[in-house]
Design an enzyme around this catalytic site. Structure first.
Site, PDB file in Angstrom:
ATOM      1  CD1 TRP A  26       0.222   0.494   3.391  1.00  0.00           C
ATOM      2  CD2 TRP A  26      -0.270  -1.665   3.070  1.00  0.00           C
ATOM      3  NE1 TRP A  26       0.669  -0.199   4.477  1.00  0.00           N
ATOM      4  CE2 TRP A  26       0.370  -1.515   4.320  1.00  0.00           C
ATOM      5  CE3 TRP A  26      -0.692  -2.941   2.666  1.00  0.00           C
ATOM      6  CZ2 TRP A  26       0.629  -2.605   5.156  1.00  0.00           C
ATOM      7  CZ3 TRP A  26      -0.437  -4.010   3.500  1.00  0.00           C
ATOM      8  CH2 TRP A  26       0.210  -3.853   4.713  1.00  0.00           C
ATOM      9  NE  ARG A  27       4.419   2.989   4.739  1.00  0.00           N
ATOM     10  CZ  ARG A  27       5.061   2.722   5.867  1.00  0.00           C
ATOM     11  NH1 ARG A  27       6.213   2.079   5.824  1.00  0.00           N
ATOM     12  NH2 ARG A  27       4.571   3.105   7.026  1.00  0.00           N
ATOM     13  CD  GLU A  39      -4.047   3.918   6.556  1.00  0.00           C
ATOM     14  OE1 GLU A  39      -4.328   3.796   7.755  1.00  0.00           O
ATOM     15  OE2 GLU A  39      -2.879   3.917   6.145  1.00  0.00           O
ATOM     16  CD  GLN A  44     -11.063  -1.998  14.894  1.00  0.00           C
ATOM     17  OE1 GLN A  44     -11.436  -2.024  13.724  1.00  0.00           O
ATOM     18  NE2 GLN A  44     -11.755  -1.408  15.831  1.00  0.00           N
ATOM     19  CB  THR A  45      -6.339  -6.590  10.842  1.00  0.00           C
ATOM     20  OG1 THR A  45      -7.767  -6.616  10.957  1.00  0.00           O
ATOM     21  CG2 THR A  45      -5.873  -7.975  10.469  1.00  0.00           C
ATOM     22  N   GLY A  83     -12.058 -10.035  10.877  1.00  0.00           N
ATOM     23  CA  GLY A  83     -12.837  -9.590  12.038  1.00  0.00           C
ATOM     24  C   GLY A  83     -13.390  -8.180  11.901  1.00  0.00           C
ATOM     25  CE1 TYR A  84     -13.094  -5.239  17.059  1.00  0.00           C
ATOM     26  CE2 TYR A  84     -11.320  -6.514  16.089  1.00  0.00           C
ATOM     27  CZ  TYR A  84     -11.935  -5.981  17.192  1.00  0.00           C
ATOM     28  OH  TYR A  84     -11.400  -6.197  18.434  1.00  0.00           O
ATOM     29  CE1 TYR A 122      -4.101   6.892  11.131  1.00  0.00           C
ATOM     30  CE2 TYR A 122      -5.715   5.465  10.055  1.00  0.00           C
ATOM     31  CZ  TYR A 122      -4.399   5.810  10.324  1.00  0.00           C
ATOM     32  OH  TYR A 122      -3.387   5.094   9.754  1.00  0.00           O
ATOM     33  CG  ASP A 140      -1.835   5.371  14.405  1.00  0.00           C
ATOM     34  OD1 ASP A 140      -0.984   6.065  14.995  1.00  0.00           O
ATOM     35  OD2 ASP A 140      -1.532   4.390  13.693  1.00  0.00           O
ATOM     36  CB  CYS A 204      14.595   8.145  18.790  1.00  0.00           C
ATOM     37  SG  CYS A 204      13.183   9.186  18.413  1.00  0.00           S
ATOM     38  CB  CYS A 210      12.321  13.136  22.929  1.00  0.00           C
ATOM     39  SG  CYS A 210      11.194  12.163  23.920  1.00  0.00           S
TER      40      CYS A 210
HETATM   41 FE1  SF4 Z   1      12.203   8.985  20.532  1.00  0.00          FE
HETATM   42 FE2  SF4 Z   1      11.328  10.135  22.746  1.00  0.00          FE
HETATM   43 FE3  SF4 Z   1      10.142   7.950  21.810  1.00  0.00          FE
HETATM   44 FE4  SF4 Z   1      12.557   7.825  22.910  1.00  0.00          FE
HETATM   45  S1  SF4 Z   1      10.654   8.365  23.940  1.00  0.00           S
HETATM   46  S2  SF4 Z   1      11.903   6.808  21.043  1.00  0.00           S
HETATM   47  S3  SF4 Z   1      13.445   9.724  22.230  1.00  0.00           S
HETATM   48  S4  SF4 Z   1      10.204   9.938  20.828  1.00  0.00           S
END
Ligand code: SF4
Length: 336
Positions: A26-27, A39, A44-45, A83-84, A122, A140, A204, A210
């Site tokens: 789907w991408r 989507e 739910q799957t 399902g659903y 969504y 989501d 990340c 963050c």
């Molecule tokens: Fe990234 Fe923050 Fe999630 Fe850690 S908690 S994976 S730093 S968004």
């Protein structure tokens, strides 16, 4: 989080997705119908289950016209195992609306997409961004978790205040020039890196911004207390004659409307009948136990009940627990 930080986060996510995004069928498409189907299936799957069904389903219903022309029974049968079933009914209603209101051409405007049956915020955001590359917010469960951690928010994500906070942030964080990659990245980050159990903060791409990374992010998001599981118990009969197996069609308004299941009786009515098997399964927050009894030869169909020839079981839509138990008890019934 200031506007500059939000922009930097959105860009870092889009860049990360271009380098790390997973390849799904789907991408590989920008066909809005194919995106919508994926989507709805993924709501739910799990991804592995959808991967096993998506291609076959799209070959059968490659356009809104194809699904709009199918009977509800055919649509339900094609959805079995996912399902659903409310989802496939809504999808068929959306297909019919696309045919009736838009001449079979998938609408491109947000208001028209949102007006299709069964399309919530969504799904509209997903179709607008993934198919049309338009900047549209999308939240989501994965995205909500990422947002809650990025902002170190303690508002329960499943509360009205939490939802407002999430959607407001989604609106503010939009990537204006690369929304497809950015929205995909948000979801992918939640699935692969910022996972529910143990976020991998060292990997990340938005770690620098963050606010939860050093504050035990696994504790987030905060959620409202869970609703308790409810135990349900019911008593069904198995009645097989020369005419076939007696089944009951679930009427409109019932959760499984349009699906066939084993006929239900009260506990008193099955007193004295041979007990054949018990079956336990979970549906949403219900834990169901079914006690199956063999009906006596003179049993007559009640309203909504009919004999279905065993060789015809494959064609009719049935809830998965019913199909499983029939396959177990009547091997070779072609119920698969
Ligand atoms: Fe990234 Fe923050 Fe999630 Fe850690 S908690 S994976 S730093 S968004």
């Amino acid at each position: 989080m200031n506007p500059q930080e939000r922009q930097q986060i959105a860009q870092a996510l889009a860049d990360w997705f271009h380098a790390n995004g997973r390849d799904y069928p789907w991408r590989r498409t920008t066909d809005p119908w194919a995106v919508l189907v994926s989507e709805v299936m993924l709501q739910q799957t799990t991804i592995p289950t959808v991967l096993g069904r998506y291609g076959e389903w799209m070959r059968r219903f490659p356009t809104p016209q194809a699904l709009a022309a199918a009977t509800e029974e055919e649509a339900l049968r094609s959805w079995e195992g996912l399902g659903y079933y409310r989802r496939v009914r809504s999808l068929r209603a959306a297909a019919q609306a696309i045919v009736e209101r838009h001449g079979g051409v998938f609408p491109t405007e947000a208001a028209d997409i949102r007006a299709l049956p069964g399309i919530g915020d969504y799904t509209a955001g997903a179709v607008l961004s993934f198919a049309f590359n338009k900047p549209a917010p999308l939240v989501d469960a994965n995205v909500a978790r990422v947002f809650a951690r990025l902002c170190n928010s303690r508002t329960p994500v499943d509360s009205p205040a939490g939802r407002r906070e999430q959607w407001c942030l989604a609106e503010q964080m939009l990537h204006r020039t690369d929304p497809r990659a950015y929205n995909s990245a948000l979801m992918e980050l939640g699935q692969l890196v910022c996972t529910a159990g143990a976020p991998q903060c060292l990997l990340c791409p938005v770690r620098a911004w963050c606010r939860a990374k050093d504050k035990n992010p696994a504790e987030l998001p905060v959620k409202l207390p869970k609703k308790q599981t409810t135990a349900l118990e019911h008593w069904d009969i198995l009645h097989v004659t020369k005419r076939g197996i007696l089944l009951e069609l679930q009427p409109e308004g019932k959760r499984h409307a349009g699906l066939w299941r084993l006929p239900r009786r009260s506990q008193e009515e099955v007193q004295g009948l041979e007990h054949i098997a018990d079956q336990a399964y979970s549906v949403t927050r219900y834990k169901v136990t079914r006690h199956l009894h063999r009906a006596t030869p003179g049993t007559r169909p009640r309203k909504g009940e009919s004999y279905i020839p065993l060789h015809g079981l494959e064609q009719i839509p049935m809830a998965s627990p019913d199909r499983k138990i029939i396959n177990t008890l009547i091997p070779g019934s072609h119920a698969r």
